[in-house]
Design a protein around this motif. Structure first.
Motif, PDB file in Angstrom:
ATOM      1  N   ARG A 101     -10.556  -5.657   1.834  1.00  0.00           N
ATOM      2  CA  ARG A 101      -9.187  -6.145   1.806  1.00  0.00           C
ATOM      3  C   ARG A 101      -8.783  -6.583   3.212  1.00  0.00           C
TER       4      ARG A 101
ATOM      5  N   GLN B  58       2.426  -1.256   4.774  1.00  0.00           N
ATOM      6  CA  GLN B  58       1.357  -2.237   4.921  1.00  0.00           C
ATOM      7  C   GLN B  58       1.111  -2.919   3.579  1.00  0.00           C
TER       8      GLN B  58
ATOM      9  N   LEU C 175       0.844  -1.197   0.000  1.00  0.00           N
ATOM     10  CA  LEU C 175       0.000   0.000   0.000  1.00  0.00           C
ATOM     11  C   LEU C 175       0.881   1.249   0.000  1.00  0.00           C
TER      12      LEU C 175
ATOM     13  N   ALA D  26      -1.864  -5.599   1.385  1.00  0.00           N
ATOM     14  CA  ALA D  26      -3.267  -6.003   1.351  1.00  0.00           C
ATOM     15  C   ALA D  26      -3.455  -7.180   0.414  1.00  0.00           C
TER      16      ALA D  26
ATOM     17  N   ARG E  84      -0.559   4.519   4.302  1.00  0.00           N
ATOM     18  CA  ARG E  84      -0.518   3.097   4.644  1.00  0.00           C
ATOM     19  C   ARG E  84       0.801   2.457   4.185  1.00  0.00           C
TER      20      ARG E  84
ATOM     21  N   VAL F  21      -5.710  -6.351   5.520  1.00  0.00           N
ATOM     22  CA  VAL F  21      -4.516  -5.518   5.589  1.00  0.00           C
ATOM     23  C   VAL F  21      -3.583  -6.067   6.670  1.00  0.00           C
TER      24      VAL F  21
END
Length: 98
Positions: A76, A66, A59, A68, A63, A78
């Motif tokens: 999603r 991170q 991401l 997903a 974000r 995450v």
């Protein structure tokens, strides 16, 4: 990979089929458990991205750091990657961030 969870409630949803079905419905529960199995079976997050497992992707922006995987559109799963040698996926949330 090993998996940790942000909250006990999230852990219950990701590890208990009945809890997942109660919270998100049957179709979503099946896919959540499929994605958890895929994360557990993978050697690393990089491997998941390379082979497009669950359409895993990093991401951006707020974000950053991170990752997903797809669930039932638009949701999603995450997670963050912890550790370099020993890969640990820290599940953060199930969300529609779009």
């Amino acid at each position: 990979m090993d998996i940790t969870y942000k909250t006990k409630k999230l852990e219950k949803i990701c590890t208990n089929a009945k809890a997942a079905e109660r919270a998100h419905g049957r179709e979503m529960a099946e896919i959540i458990h499929q994605r958890i199995d895929e994360i557990t079976a993978a050697d690393s997050v990089e491997m998941m991205i390379q082979f497009r497992i669950g359409r895993c992707h990093p991401l951006k922006q707020n974000r950053k750091g991170q990752y997903a995987v797809d669930l039932v559109h638009p949701y999603r799963l995450v997670f963050e990657k912890h550790g370099d040698m020993i890969q640990i996926a820290h599940i953060i949330e199930i969300i529609d961030y779009h």
